[in-house]
Design a protein around this motif. Sequence first.
Motif, short mmCIF file in Angstrom:
data_model
loop_
_atom_site.label_atom_id
_atom_site.label_comp_id
_atom_site.label_asym_id
_atom_site.label_seq_id
_atom_site.Cartn_x
_atom_site.Cartn_y
_atom_site.Cartn_z
N ASN A 1 5.57 -6.65 -9.63
CA ASN A 1 5.70 -6.79 -10.87
C ASN A 1 4.62 -6.44 -11.76
N LEU A 2 3.31 -6.81 -11.22
CA LEU A 2 2.07 -6.55 -12.14
C LEU A 2 1.30 -5.60 -11.49
N GLY A 3 1.30 -4.89 -10.27
CA GLY A 3 0.78 -3.71 -9.85
C GLY A 3 1.66 -2.85 -9.27
N VAL A 4 1.11 -2.14 -8.10
CA VAL A 4 1.87 -1.03 -7.55
C VAL A 4 1.87 -1.27 -6.10
N LEU A 5 3.09 -1.74 -5.61
CA LEU A 5 3.24 -1.86 -4.34
C LEU A 5 2.94 -0.85 -3.36
N SER A 6 3.15 0.54 -3.99
CA SER A 6 3.04 1.56 -2.69
C SER A 6 1.69 1.91 -2.58
N THR A 7 0.55 1.10 -3.08
CA THR A 7 -0.62 1.09 -2.88
C THR A 7 -1.10 0.15 -1.91
N PHE A 8 -0.28 -0.68 -1.64
CA PHE A 8 -0.60 -2.15 -1.11
C PHE A 8 -1.19 -1.72 0.59
N ILE A 9 -2.31 -2.35 1.17
CA ILE A 9 -2.56 -1.93 2.57
C ILE A 9 -1.99 -3.10 3.40
N GLY A 10 -1.13 -3.83 2.86
CA GLY A 10 -0.54 -4.58 3.94
C GLY A 10 -0.93 -5.89 4.54
N MET A 11 -0.71 -6.19 5.72
CA MET A 11 -0.67 -7.42 6.58
C MET A 11 -1.86 -7.44 7.34
N GLY B 1 11.59 4.29 2.92
CA GLY B 1 11.32 4.28 4.13
C GLY B 1 9.52 5.12 4.44
N GLU B 2 9.41 6.00 3.44
CA GLU B 2 7.82 6.48 3.46
C GLU B 2 7.07 5.24 2.58
N ILE B 3 7.71 4.54 1.61
CA ILE B 3 6.85 3.56 1.16
C ILE B 3 6.52 2.33 1.98
N ILE B 4 7.34 2.16 2.80
CA ILE B 4 7.27 1.08 3.85
C ILE B 4 6.24 1.57 4.83
N GLN C 1 3.80 3.56 4.42
CA GLN C 1 2.27 3.56 3.60
C GLN C 1 1.84 2.11 3.71
N VAL C 2 2.82 1.02 3.30
CA VAL C 2 2.34 -0.30 3.14
C VAL C 2 1.96 -0.98 4.36
N CYS C 3 2.69 -0.59 5.65
CA CYS C 3 2.39 -1.23 6.92
C CYS C 3 1.41 -0.65 7.56
N TYR C 4 1.21 0.66 7.29
CA TYR C 4 0.10 1.18 8.27
C TYR C 4 -0.70 2.28 7.51
N TYR C 5 -0.28 3.35 6.97
CA TYR C 5 -1.18 4.47 6.42
C TYR C 5 -2.17 4.09 5.05
N ASN C 6 -1.58 3.25 4.40
CA ASN C 6 -2.45 2.98 3.53
C ASN C 6 -3.92 2.26 3.74
N ALA C 7 -3.44 1.30 4.80
CA ALA C 7 -4.77 0.69 5.24
C ALA C 7 -5.71 1.68 6.25
N ARG C 8 -4.92 2.61 6.91
CA ARG C 8 -5.79 3.63 7.51
C ARG C 8 -6.61 4.37 6.58
N ARG C 9 -6.10 4.69 5.30
CA ARG C 9 -6.87 5.49 4.55
C ARG C 9 -8.06 4.67 4.00
N PHE C 10 -7.68 3.49 3.55
CA PHE C 10 -8.76 2.77 2.88
C PHE C 10 -9.94 2.15 3.70
N PHE C 11 -9.61 2.06 4.98
CA PHE C 11 -10.63 1.63 5.90
C PHE C 11 -11.46 2.81 6.62
N ASP C 12 -10.84 4.24 6.13
CA ASP C 12 -11.60 5.31 6.62
C ASP C 12 -11.20 5.59 8.01
N LEU C 13 -10.18 5.29 8.53
CA LEU C 13 -9.82 5.60 9.96
C LEU C 13 -9.54 6.85 10.45
#
Length: 472
Positions: A402-412, A453-456, A458-470
């Motif tokens: 609601n207040l941000g952008v879910l598609s950029t979230f780095i997940g669990m 599915g692509e957003i899922i 990203q949130v579950c895996y790919y965003n975190a992979r990029r965010f932490f430079d894996l």
Amino acid sequence: MKEKKQGLINEKFLLQNKTARRLYADYAVDLPIVDYHCHLSPKEIAGNKQFTDLTEIWLKGDHYKWRAMRALGVPEQLITGDASNEEKFMAWATCVPGTVRNPLFHWTQMELNNPFGIEEYLNDKTAAKIYRTANEMLSQPDFCTQGLLNRNRVELVGTTDDPCDDLACHLQLSEQQNPFVVRPSFRPDPVLNISAKPDFLKYLQRLEEASGAAIMDLDSLLTALQNRVDYFHTHGCRISDHGLVMMPMVPSDITQLERDFLRYLEEPDFLMPSPDAYAGYILLQLCRMYHAKGWVQQFHLGAIRNLNSRLRNILGADSGFDSIGDDGQAIRLAMFLDALDKEDQLARTILYNLNPALNEVFAAMTGNFNDGTVAGKIQYGSAWWFLDQKDGIQKQLNALSNLGVLSTFIGMTTDSRSFLSYSRHDYFRRILCNLIGKEMEKGLLPDDEAWMGEIIEQVCYYNARRFFDLHT
């Protein structure tokens, strides 16, 4: 013939419609795991520890289970006392049926299902068989610590490490040929807690030894901390972490702070007049160091700890007597982040909230300091501790959406001490797929599974992979 009942953990668990089940099966279930924050022991990973039994791997150190057992009237002897491991397990098994609607009920069945393949409900009647079955599996090489990480397709383990740690276990891990990476995280909480003077002075002695720098004033303290940040960076650290009730204040009078710190070191009975200003100054300087190194910084905010003084005196700290704080967070958090941002020294940041009443406060705060340099530079972190259950995860996802952008979230992330906690990622993925699947079927989201599915993914895996430079 009576039809055999299917176990709780199946293809429909938490997935309440066909679209949610397809999203989970096609886009989420097989993704690797980036567990960027946890409390797993690097020593146990490096040594590929084999656990003696299910109690050791599952109940030891699990404050969630300890709290439930106490609430159900189990004596401390069967929780943290001198009862045998089997007796402690049997006591927990007897409790499980009484935990329905608590997330422990779901987690218990998930953690028995993965990795042990056990479908029966745990109770006093099934306990002996489940205990034997799991113990037999734990004696096999595939169920040692490294085997469990591999079974769960873990790519990154972010441990939590004291600045004085020599990181010998991380060095050992870096020399092993593992398909996963284990990185230390810099957790300097003791150096911020100046109020407990005897403990603080003992910690400064440790820091002097580890850093090779004599600590005589604030400048030399910062030199010692910079030495440790450099050391951690050399040993693969790219993340810091801090556990705070709330962000400390941004100090205004550094000269007075320097004078007070000198007196604090020199006069046995002198206490810092403003420990909060001290913590704010040191933390700001640390955050500038993190930015210079290109690290990610994490702030876990809102926990008040060790509240039961009687049982703490008996059992020690961190024994399951912590709670959700109700302190105001927004103004101090904004001032702290702004002090860094106006100097362009605000690192990628993850903010974790423990009070569900403040979900929207935290979600809104992240948007104030995103600057377009990195997608999701300031993250509203995953539902944490008391909130990492179905309701808490949904509320965090909704506030963020609601207040941000879910598609950029780095997940669990697990934030756990247990090697069986990787089911938490599956739990999160099911909840996310169900949330999106329900809204697709209601016409609130596009009926396009590839897009959603692509957003899922990203949130579950790919965003975190990029965010932490894996990827590097």
